[in-house]
Design an enzyme around this catalytic site. Structure first.
Site, PDB file in Angstrom:
ATOM      1  N   ASP A   9      44.839  31.634  49.143  1.00  0.00           N
ATOM      2  CA  ASP A   9      44.553  31.831  47.719  1.00  0.00           C
ATOM      3  C   ASP A   9      43.238  32.617  47.653  1.00  0.00           C
ATOM      4  O   ASP A   9      42.513  32.711  48.649  1.00  0.00           O
ATOM      5  CB  ASP A   9      44.406  30.445  47.072  1.00  0.00           C
ATOM      6  N   ASP A  11      40.797  33.037  44.276  1.00  0.00           N
ATOM      7  CA  ASP A  11      39.742  32.461  43.421  1.00  0.00           C
ATOM      8  C   ASP A  11      39.524  30.984  43.703  1.00  0.00           C
ATOM      9  O   ASP A  11      40.449  30.197  43.596  1.00  0.00           O
ATOM     10  CB  ASP A  11      40.095  32.676  41.945  1.00  0.00           C
ATOM     11  N   LYS A  53      45.292  37.081  31.198  1.00  0.00           N
ATOM     12  CA  LYS A  53      45.942  37.419  29.913  1.00  0.00           C
ATOM     13  C   LYS A  53      46.581  36.154  29.310  1.00  0.00           C
ATOM     14  O   LYS A  53      46.442  35.867  28.124  1.00  0.00           O
ATOM     15  CB  LYS A  53      47.002  38.493  30.132  1.00  0.00           C
ATOM     16  N   LYS A  84      37.557  42.942  30.617  1.00  0.00           N
ATOM     17  CA  LYS A  84      37.045  41.809  31.412  1.00  0.00           C
ATOM     18  C   LYS A  84      37.082  42.129  32.908  1.00  0.00           C
ATOM     19  O   LYS A  84      36.144  41.892  33.651  1.00  0.00           O
ATOM     20  CB  LYS A  84      37.871  40.551  31.104  1.00  0.00           C
TER      21      LYS A  84
HETATM   22  C1  XBP Z   1      42.855  32.218  39.703  1.00  0.00           C
HETATM   23  C2  XBP Z   1      43.367  32.584  38.380  1.00  0.00           C
HETATM   24  C3  XBP Z   1      43.020  33.919  37.825  1.00  0.00           C
HETATM   25  C4  XBP Z   1      41.513  34.031  37.634  1.00  0.00           C
HETATM   26  C5  XBP Z   1      41.181  35.154  36.682  1.00  0.00           C
HETATM   27  O1  XBP Z   1      43.694  32.871  40.628  1.00  0.00           O
HETATM   28  O2  XBP Z   1      44.105  31.819  37.788  1.00  0.00           O
HETATM   29  O3  XBP Z   1      43.666  34.037  36.579  1.00  0.00           O
HETATM   30  O4  XBP Z   1      41.031  32.819  37.041  1.00  0.00           O
HETATM   31  O5  XBP Z   1      41.680  36.358  37.194  1.00  0.00           O
HETATM   32  P1  XBP Z   1      43.931  32.271  42.139  1.00  0.00           P
HETATM   33  P2  XBP Z   1      42.535  37.324  36.222  1.00  0.00           P
HETATM   34  O6  XBP Z   1      43.222  30.932  42.241  1.00  0.00           O
HETATM   35  O7  XBP Z   1      45.437  32.159  42.255  1.00  0.00           O
HETATM   36  O8  XBP Z   1      43.324  33.300  43.055  1.00  0.00           O
HETATM   37  O9  XBP Z   1      41.762  37.434  34.927  1.00  0.00           O
HETATM   38  O10 XBP Z   1      42.643  38.641  36.962  1.00  0.00           O
HETATM   39  O11 XBP Z   1      43.862  36.624  36.066  1.00  0.00           O
HETATM   40 MG    MG Z   2      42.407  29.433  43.274  1.00  0.00          MG
END
Ligand code: XBP
Ligand code: MG
Length: 237
Positions: A9, A11, A53, A84
């Site tokens: 993953d 984030d 989004k 953003k």
């Molecule tokens: C985390 C998310 C993403 C980020 C924001 O993704 O849910 O939506 O919070 O990024 P993961 P975007 O943990 O699966 O990596 O605004 O580009 O969606």
């Molecule tokens: Mg994550």
């Protein structure tokens, strides 16, 4: 069963990025003359919805029901999210967001042991590129065989779509992979795809429900990394 691949993953797992996402959303709202401001407690609630989004739309439906939606609402949300993402990728490029401790060691050890590496994330592709280039330069393309991100699949996490997409691209069985995640949504996604999923927690996710995780680590300090190798059956020396 042999483990042939680790799927990461992004984030909250590769790096603690959600605070930068939160600040980037707020900058976009300000620049768009919207009086919206997502503080940490509110953002924690909004993180139950993956995808920027989708998160903006959830916020409007749930917290701003009186908001006068513009005629082309989808375009409005899309453009707000593009703004953003520009702020967010600029924050990444300024080197403000390093990888979490020992993630690079796990990646290097796995690579050295011939384990294939991939990414399965809800975040936008340009965010992944900016984070990986910041950390590895163009070398990242030789490290991660497949990158599954953002709108490439119809349903984002907790649906299994993104993990299933990566498995298909790598022609791998779920049983021969492990996933590393940080959130309940990510865990549900990996498990639903049939992948043994490990959790490293962070400030936004540490109170979430990780039922079904192969193991839960606060971080990947050395002893936790060795423990992960052992539980996952990774014969990494
Ligand atoms: C985390 C998310 C993403 C980020 C924001 O993704 O849910 O939506 O919070 O990024 P993961 P975007 O943990 O699966 O990596 O605004 O580009 O969606
Ligand atoms: Mg994550």
């Amino acid at each position: 069963m042999n483990i042939n691949a680790i799927i990461f993953d992004v984030d909250g797992t590769l790096a603690d990025t959600e605070e930068a996402h939160r600040q980037s959303f707020n900058r976009a709202f300000l620049e768009s003359n919207l009086s919206w401001n997502w503080d940490v407690p509110l953002y924690n609630k909004l993180l139950k919805v993956t995808g920027g989004k989708e998160r903006i739309k959830y916020y409007v439906e749930t917290f701003m029901p009186m908001f006068q939606k513009p005629e082309k609402y989808d375009d409005f949300v899309k453009n707000l999210h593009i703004l953003k993402t520009t702020h967010y990728t600029n924050m990444l490029k300024s080197g403000l967001i390093p990888f979490r401790p020992n993630i690079k060691r796990l990646i290097a050890d796995a690579k050295k042991s011939g384990i294939r590496l991939a990414i399965a994330t809800t975040t936008s592709p340009e965010n992944v590129t900016a984070l990986l280039e910041q950390e590895y330069g163009k070398e990242y393309e030789a490290i991660f065989e497949v990158i599954g991100s953002g709108d490439i699949v119809p349903q984002k996490k907790p649906a299994p779509d993104i993990y299933t997409w990566v498995l298909e691209k790598m022609n791998l069985n779920a049983a021969n992979c492990i996933a590393l995640e940080d959130s309940e949504n990510g865990l549900k996604s990996g498990v639903a795809a049939g992948i043994k999923t490990f959790i490293t927690t962070n400030q936004y996710t540490h109170k979430q429900d990780f039922t079904g995780a192969a193991a839960i680590f606060e971080d990947l300090s050395n002893h936790n990394l060795e423990k992960l190798y052992h539980i996952a059956g990774l014969n990494i020396k």
